[in-house]
Design a protein around this motif. Structure first.
Motif, PDB file in Angstrom:
ATOM      1  N   ALA A   1       0.815  -1.212   0.000  1.00 52.88           N
ATOM      2  CA  ALA A   1       0.000   0.000   0.000  1.00 52.88           C
ATOM      3  C   ALA A   1       0.851   1.266   0.000  1.00 52.88           C
ATOM      4  N   ALA A   2       0.348   2.282  -0.677  1.00 50.53           N
ATOM      5  CA  ALA A   2       1.004   3.595  -0.667  1.00 50.53           C
ATOM      6  C   ALA A   2       1.033   4.113   0.770  1.00 50.53           C
ATOM      7  N   GLY A   3       2.105   4.769   1.114  1.00 44.87           N
ATOM      8  CA  GLY A   3       2.225   5.340   2.451  1.00 44.87           C
ATOM      9  C   GLY A   3       2.737   4.364   3.494  1.00 44.87           C
ATOM     10  N   VAL A   4       3.052   3.140   3.059  1.00 45.31           N
ATOM     11  CA  VAL A   4       3.601   2.123   3.950  1.00 45.31           C
ATOM     12  C   VAL A   4       4.961   1.723   3.388  1.00 45.31           C
ATOM     13  N   GLN A   5       5.913   1.518   4.260  1.00 45.93           N
ATOM     14  CA  GLN A   5       7.259   1.160   3.807  1.00 45.93           C
ATOM     15  C   GLN A   5       7.213  -0.075   2.916  1.00 45.93           C
ATOM     16  N   VAL A   6       7.862  -0.004   1.766  1.00 46.67           N
ATOM     17  CA  VAL A   6       7.936  -1.126   0.838  1.00 46.67           C
ATOM     18  C   VAL A   6       9.065  -2.051   1.293  1.00 46.67           C
ATOM     19  N   PRO A   7       8.795  -3.358   1.394  1.00 43.20           N
ATOM     20  CA  PRO A   7       9.830  -4.288   1.835  1.00 43.20           C
ATOM     21  C   PRO A   7      10.997  -4.342   0.860  1.00 43.20           C
ATOM     22  N   THR A   8      12.174  -4.497   1.400  1.00 45.25           N
ATOM     23  CA  THR A   8      13.363  -4.621   0.550  1.00 45.25           C
ATOM     24  C   THR A   8      14.069  -5.955   0.780  1.00 45.25           C
ATOM     25  N   THR A   9      13.452  -6.837   1.547  1.00 40.85           N
ATOM     26  CA  THR A   9      14.140  -8.067   1.935  1.00 40.85           C
ATOM     27  C   THR A   9      13.402  -9.337   1.552  1.00 40.85           C
ATOM     28  N   GLY A  10      12.678  -9.357   0.451  1.00 42.23           N
ATOM     29  CA  GLY A  10      12.115 -10.590  -0.056  1.00 42.23           C
ATOM     30  C   GLY A  10      10.767 -11.005   0.482  1.00 42.23           C
ATOM     31  N   TYR A  11       9.892 -10.065   0.744  1.00 35.64           N
ATOM     32  CA  TYR A  11       8.539 -10.418   1.146  1.00 35.64           C
ATOM     33  C   TYR A  11       7.584  -9.333   0.696  1.00 35.64           C
ATOM     34  N   SER A  12       6.291  -9.635   0.790  1.00 31.92           N
ATOM     35  CA  SER A  12       5.240  -8.685   0.433  1.00 31.92           C
ATOM     36  C   SER A  12       4.512  -8.256   1.700  1.00 31.92           C
ATOM     37  N   GLN A  13       4.094  -6.986   1.770  1.00 31.19           N
ATOM     38  CA  GLN A  13       3.304  -6.524   2.913  1.00 31.19           C
ATOM     39  C   GLN A  13       1.976  -7.269   2.979  1.00 31.19           C
ATOM     40  N   ALA A  14       1.405  -7.543   1.821  1.00 34.98           N
ATOM     41  CA  ALA A  14       0.171  -8.317   1.721  1.00 34.98           C
ATOM     42  C   ALA A  14       0.236  -9.099   0.417  1.00 34.98           C
ATOM     43  N   LEU A  15      -0.511 -10.188   0.355  1.00 33.17           N
ATOM     44  CA  LEU A  15      -0.496 -11.019  -0.837  1.00 33.17           C
ATOM     45  C   LEU A  15      -1.935 -11.412  -1.151  1.00 33.17           C
ATOM     46  N   ASP A  16      -2.416 -10.998  -2.310  1.00 32.53           N
ATOM     47  CA  ASP A  16      -3.755 -11.349  -2.763  1.00 32.53           C
ATOM     48  C   ASP A  16      -3.651 -12.684  -3.498  1.00 32.53           C
ATOM     49  N   VAL A  17      -4.408 -13.683  -3.052  1.00 38.96           N
ATOM     50  CA  VAL A  17      -4.339 -15.021  -3.634  1.00 38.96           C
ATOM     51  C   VAL A  17      -5.708 -15.381  -4.187  1.00 38.96           C
ATOM     52  N   THR A  18      -5.745 -15.721  -5.475  1.00 41.09           N
ATOM     53  CA  THR A  18      -6.996 -16.122  -6.121  1.00 41.09           C
ATOM     54  C   THR A  18      -6.759 -17.412  -6.909  1.00 41.09           C
ATOM     55  N   GLY A  19      -7.861 -18.032  -7.307  1.00 37.39           N
ATOM     56  CA  GLY A  19      -7.772 -19.201  -8.171  1.00 37.39           C
ATOM     57  C   GLY A  19      -7.187 -20.436  -7.502  1.00 37.39           C
ATOM     58  N   HIS A  20      -7.462 -20.634  -6.238  1.00 33.85           N
ATOM     59  CA  HIS A  20      -6.935 -21.824  -5.566  1.00 33.85           C
ATOM     60  C   HIS A  20      -8.073 -22.717  -5.095  1.00 33.85           C
ATOM     61  N   ASP A  21      -7.773 -23.999  -4.917  1.00 35.30           N
ATOM     62  CA  ASP A  21      -8.763 -24.970  -4.476  1.00 35.30           C
ATOM     63  C   ASP A  21      -8.480 -25.511  -3.076  1.00 35.30           C
ATOM     64  N   ARG A  22      -7.219 -25.465  -2.665  1.00 31.88           N
ATOM     65  CA  ARG A  22      -6.837 -26.057  -1.384  1.00 31.88           C
ATOM     66  C   ARG A  22      -5.987 -25.082  -0.585  1.00 31.88           C
ATOM     67  N   ILE A  23      -6.099 -25.162   0.737  1.00 32.85           N
ATOM     68  CA  ILE A  23      -5.240 -24.408   1.649  1.00 32.85           C
ATOM     69  C   ILE A  23      -4.599 -25.410   2.594  1.00 32.85           C
ATOM     70  N   LEU A  24      -3.291 -25.318   2.739  1.00 29.44           N
ATOM     71  CA  LEU A  24      -2.531 -26.186   3.632  1.00 29.44           C
ATOM     72  C   LEU A  24      -1.957 -25.349   4.765  1.00 29.44           C
ATOM     73  N   PHE A  25      -2.299 -25.689   5.988  1.00 31.25           N
ATOM     74  CA  PHE A  25      -1.754 -25.027   7.161  1.00 31.25           C
ATOM     75  C   PHE A  25      -0.679 -25.935   7.740  1.00 31.25           C
ATOM     76  N   ILE A  26       0.560 -25.472   7.743  1.00 34.19           N
ATOM     77  CA  ILE A  26       1.678 -26.271   8.240  1.00 34.19           C
ATOM     78  C   ILE A  26       2.019 -25.811   9.652  1.00 34.19           C
ATOM     79  N   SER A  27       1.864 -26.716  10.595  1.00 32.74           N
ATOM     80  CA  SER A  27       2.212 -26.412  11.980  1.00 32.74           C
ATOM     81  C   SER A  27       3.690 -26.066  12.082  1.00 32.74           C
ATOM     82  N   GLY A  28       4.042 -25.423  13.183  1.00 32.54           N
ATOM     83  CA  GLY A  28       5.430 -25.036  13.396  1.00 32.54           C
ATOM     84  C   GLY A  28       6.382 -26.209  13.211  1.00 32.54           C
ATOM     85  N   GLN A  29       7.278 -26.058  12.271  1.00 28.33           N
ATOM     86  CA  GLN A  29       8.276 -27.098  12.006  1.00 28.33           C
ATOM     87  C   GLN A  29       9.526 -26.770  12.802  1.00 28.33           C
ATOM     88  N   THR A  30       9.945 -27.736  13.571  1.00 30.52           N
ATOM     89  CA  THR A  30      11.095 -27.545  14.440  1.00 30.52           C
ATOM     90  C   THR A  30      12.364 -27.985  13.740  1.00 30.52           C
TER      91      THR A  30
END
Length: 127
Positions: free
Chosen positions: A8-37
């Motif tokens: 979003a405008a007015g919010v610091q743009v990441p410079t280290t390989g990530y997005s502030q937000a990610l809009d995801v469309t066109g998917h059929d499944r969601i996988l929630f991965i518990s904390g991997q140790t």
């Protein structure tokens, strides 16, 4: 699945390989991965942050593979670090593992369940 980074405008743009937000469309499944140790099959953790971080990501990849997914399917991950001192090494390894992928992410400095573990990583993936 399609993803669209949102910084979003007015919010610091990441410079280290990530997005502030990610809009995801066109998917059929969601996988929630518990904390991997950072543990092997016998429950042991290697010495040192770099080895533990790489192992935790390897365990994330194993869960993805078991679900028929890859790192390309990750849309969000959260890393819990045992100490703030690991934050830059964590970033370096994360960026290496993700190789240009830019999911949403959060890094939290927290007490970890097992004192031998220096981090734990959880993720959300879609397909």
């Amino acid at each position: 699945m399609q993803t669209r980074p949102i910084n979003a405008a007015g919010v610091q743009v990441p410079t280290t390989g990530y997005s502030q937000a990610l809009d995801v469309t066109g998917h059929d499944r969601i996988l929630f991965i518990s904390g991997q140790t950072p543990t092997t099959l016998d429950g042991t953790a290697p010495e040192g942050f770099a080895a533990q971080c790489r192992l935790a990501w390897k365990n994330i990849e194993a869960q993805l593979q078991a679900a028929g997914m890859t790192l390309d399917n990750i849309v969000m991950h959260r890393t819990y670090l045992a100490d703030r001192a690991y934050r830059l090494e964590n970033r370096t390894i994360r960026n290496e593992v993700l190789a240009g992928r830019q999911p949403a992410l959060t890094v939290v400095i927290a007490g970890i369940f097992d004192e031998a573990w220096l981090l734990e990583i959880e993720a959300v993936a879609v397909a």
